[in-house]
Enzyme design. Structure first.
Site, PDB file in Angstrom:
ATOM      1  N   LYS A 128       0.896  -1.166   0.000  1.00 27.96           N
ATOM      2  CA  LYS A 128       0.000   0.000   0.000  1.00 27.96           C
ATOM      3  C   LYS A 128       0.927   1.207   0.000  1.00 27.96           C
ATOM      4  O   LYS A 128       1.481   1.583   1.035  1.00 27.96           O
ATOM      5  CB  LYS A 128      -0.894   0.009   1.243  1.00 27.96           C
ATOM      6  CG  LYS A 128      -1.817   1.211   1.304  1.00 27.96           C
ATOM      7  CD  LYS A 128      -2.527   1.261   2.650  1.00 27.96           C
ATOM      8  CE  LYS A 128      -2.903   2.647   3.105  1.00 27.96           C
ATOM      9  NZ  LYS A 128      -2.252   3.792   2.543  1.00 27.96           N
ATOM     10  N   GLU A 180       8.688   1.005  12.089  1.00 29.19           N
ATOM     11  CA  GLU A 180       9.637   2.123  12.166  1.00 29.19           C
ATOM     12  C   GLU A 180       8.781   3.369  12.330  1.00 29.19           C
ATOM     13  O   GLU A 180       8.150   3.819  11.379  1.00 29.19           O
ATOM     14  CB  GLU A 180      10.495   2.125  10.894  1.00 29.19           C
ATOM     15  CG  GLU A 180      11.740   2.946  11.016  1.00 29.19           C
ATOM     16  CD  GLU A 180      11.555   4.324  10.451  1.00 29.19           C
ATOM     17  OE1 GLU A 180      11.176   5.230  11.234  1.00 29.19           O
ATOM     18  OE2 GLU A 180      11.790   4.508   9.245  1.00 29.19           O
ATOM     19  N   CYS A 197      11.981  10.958   9.777  1.00 29.44           N
ATOM     20  CA  CYS A 197      11.781  10.438  11.147  1.00 29.44           C
ATOM     21  C   CYS A 197      13.039  10.616  11.986  1.00 29.44           C
ATOM     22  O   CYS A 197      12.968  10.625  13.206  1.00 29.44           O
ATOM     23  CB  CYS A 197      11.468   8.951  11.113  1.00 29.44           C
ATOM     24  SG  CYS A 197      10.001   8.580  10.210  1.00 29.44           S
ATOM     25  N   GLU A 230       7.065  15.646  17.329  1.00 33.69           N
ATOM     26  CA  GLU A 230       7.884  15.746  16.111  1.00 33.69           C
ATOM     27  C   GLU A 230       7.263  16.821  15.191  1.00 33.69           C
ATOM     28  O   GLU A 230       6.105  16.689  14.795  1.00 33.69           O
ATOM     29  CB  GLU A 230       7.764  14.365  15.451  1.00 33.69           C
ATOM     30  CG  GLU A 230       8.792  13.962  14.495  1.00 33.69           C
ATOM     31  CD  GLU A 230       8.532  12.524  13.995  1.00 33.69           C
ATOM     32  OE1 GLU A 230       7.421  11.977  14.182  1.00 33.69           O
ATOM     33  OE2 GLU A 230       9.451  11.978  13.399  1.00 33.69           O
TER      34      GLU A 230
HETATM   35  C1  SIN Z   1      12.534   8.052   7.544  1.00 37.66           C
HETATM   36  O1  SIN Z   1      12.424   9.236   7.735  1.00 37.66           O
HETATM   37  O2  SIN Z   1      11.642   7.264   7.888  1.00 37.66           O
HETATM   38  C2  SIN Z   1      13.735   7.437   6.873  1.00 37.66           C
HETATM   39  C3  SIN Z   1      14.914   8.287   6.894  1.00 37.66           C
HETATM   40  C4  SIN Z   1      16.156   7.608   6.371  1.00 37.66           C
HETATM   41  O3  SIN Z   1      16.136   6.479   5.875  1.00 37.66           O
HETATM   42  O4  SIN Z   1      17.184   8.239   6.470  1.00 37.66           O
END
Ligand code: SIN
Length: 505
Positions: free
Chosen positions: A200, A275, A309, A406
């Site tokens: 997806k 993640e 992230c 965040e």
């Molecule tokens: C992410 O922001 O989920 C991945 C970042 C990365 O792989 O550096």
């Protein structure tokens, strides 16, 4: 296109993406169909995909239904059994290598598609395509290095072996901030292990995934091994997490959605890799090389316009070097050029959608209302497209929204501290634990602080921690499981132990 820091320009916005798409070397890579049961198929219902630099519709994409997901899962089940029964690890590695080569050949076209749907600059977009390809190259090698064991038995006439077997059909749910790399980081190890996938893709950025899928099939990966179901239907994630045929879920996205998926997947005890969100501290000690720290902060904070992230959410700077660090950071941020991703002079693209602009503005307003000051930027220009100025806040304190949430936008909030213990305490004062960074030249401190930070990944004297060979993943409420690296393939395998008794009979 004549778009600068003031944003897009009337009628030119309309033709911006049309011209860029018309210039693709391989027009067949811009695909609006779903990829189901080995074929690209159009759907009666479609949804709009936006182009963040102009806020206009880039195109329409097939909107898959839950029945499409169910059929895709069934097709992927049969295909996976055949794939595993008929391919060797070396053959799967070879297919991945061909796919890698095709992506490298088409990096410019995929970079343009990616930049158009995500907004990131062209050089960042092509950089992401290469980063995405590096996972395929890595797992092409891992396919043939994934050994089982011979285990010394406690009985003299017994042999204990382990076999590594694919988990089966994997449900893959990916985010819009890395439309290429988050797909390949999940599906390359899945293919290497002998799994099939039902993807997806993010509804904001489905085109990159569809282009990569075409190249995968061109490379000889059996078509039914990869099923791509773009959709706006949120229940699709529930289908993947609950359908008993799906044996594993791999998700990158928010902690809230990750928790929901883990709960849903628990009913059929699926393996999960999650993640999730981060709130990365970025500590600058007084013994750091300040120029290096500023360079690291620029990369780590403003990559993908702050929408990663692992990006620094809190810059935590020792008081004695605060003025020096802030002044140098302001100078670098002032040199950023905001504009559309495909404009060659742009160094900071738009956010992916209006929500990102609003959240950044809310974090700034909250911090300022509680006493922070704007050291640079601070505004969202009133232009078409989803732009927010790269912004630096000074005098930020733990009671402000940005300390716990965040931002996912181009906001660098600067906190200050007196002692090493204060910095570590402040850094760990969050339920998240994805990435953390610090800058110091003191070797003992490097070892001490790297151990004390509660996160899955630590960058020391660098803002760049992401690479195919480095395990990627978090602790605490940032999730579990590791992607990339020598560990990534394990997430897609079951270990079977085989005990052969009575060897002397
Ligand atoms: C992410 O922001 O989920 C991945 C970042 C990365 O792989 O550096």
């Amino acid at each position: 296109m004549a778009v600068d820091a003031n944003g897009t320009n009337g009628a030119q916005a309309e033709t911006y993406h049309q011209e860029a798409l018309a210039a693709l070397k391989d027009q067949s890579l811009f695909i609006k169909d779903a990829f189901l049961d080995g074929k690209f198929v159009s759907k009666d219902k479609e949804f709009d995909v936006y182009e963040p630099s102009t806020g206009t519709v880039l195109g329409k994409v097939a909107n898959c239904t839950l029945d499409d997901f169910k059929a895709a899962i069934k097709s992927a089940e049969t295909a996976q059994q055949e794939f595993w029964a008929t391919t060797t690890a070396a053959q799967r590695g070879g297919m991945l290598r061909k796919w890698f080569n095709l992506i490298i050949e088409n990096q410019e076209d995929i970079g343009v598609i990616l930049s158009l749907e995500n907004g990131k600059t062209r050089s960042e977009a092509v950089g992401e395509v290469l980063y995405a390809a590096s996972f395929i190259s890595w797992f092409a090698e891992e396919a043939t290095r994934s050994y089982g064991d011979t285990i010394p038995s406690s009985s003299p006439d017994t042999t204990v072996l382990t076999f590594k077997e694919p988990v089966g059909v994997c449900g893959i749910i990916t985010p819009w901030n890395f439309p290429a790399a988050m797909i390949t980081r999940k599906i390359a190890p899945a293919f290497a292990a002998g799994c099939s996938v039902v993807i997806k893709p993010p509804s904001e950025t489905p085109y990159t995934c569809l282009a990569l899928t075409k190249l995968a099939v061109d490379a000889g990966i059996p078509p039914k091994i990869i099923q791509v179901c773009p959709t706006k239907d949120r229940a699709a994630a529930t289908e993947l997490a609950t359908n008993p045929i799906v044996k594993k879920i791999s998700f990158t996205g928010s902690t809230g959605v990750g928790k929901m998926l883990a709960k849903l997947a628990a009913d059929t005890l699926k393996k999960c890799s999650l993640e999730l969100g981060g709130n990365a501290p970025f500590i600058v000690f007084e013994d750091a090389d300040i120029d290096l720290a500023v360079e690291g902060a620029m990369f780590c904070k403003f990559r993908c316009t702050g929408q990663t992230c692992v990006c620094a959410n809190r810059l935590i700077v020792q008081k004695s070097v605060l003025p020096q660090f802030t002044e140098k950071l302001v100078a670098k941020v002032a040199a950023l050029k905001m504009g559309p991703g495909l404009d060659p002079s742009t160094t900071q693209g738009p956010l992916v959608n209006r929500g990102g602009v609003t959240k950044t503005a809310e974090h700034i307003a909250d911090a300022v209302s509680k006493g922070a000051t704007i050291a640079f930027g601070g505004k969202a220009p009133e232009v078409p497209g989803f732009f927010h100025e790269p912004t630096i806040l000074s005098g930020v304190t733990p009671d402000m929204l940005v300390a716990n949430d965040e931002t996912f936008g181009p906001l660098a909030p600067i906190f200050s501290f007196d002692t090493e213990d204060d910095a570590v305490k402040l850094s760990n004062d969050t339920e998240f634990g994805l990435a953390g960074y610090f800058f110091s030249k003191d070797v003992a401190r490097v070892m001490r602080v790297a151990r004390k930070l509660e996160c899955g990944m630590v960058g020391v004297n660098t803002g760049k921690i992401s690479a195919a060979e480095a395990p990627f993943g978090g602790v605490k409420e940032s999730g579990y499981g590791r992607e990339g690296s020598m560990y990534g393939i394990n997430e897609y395998q079951n270990i079977k132990s085989v005990t052969i008794g009575n060897n002397d009979k």
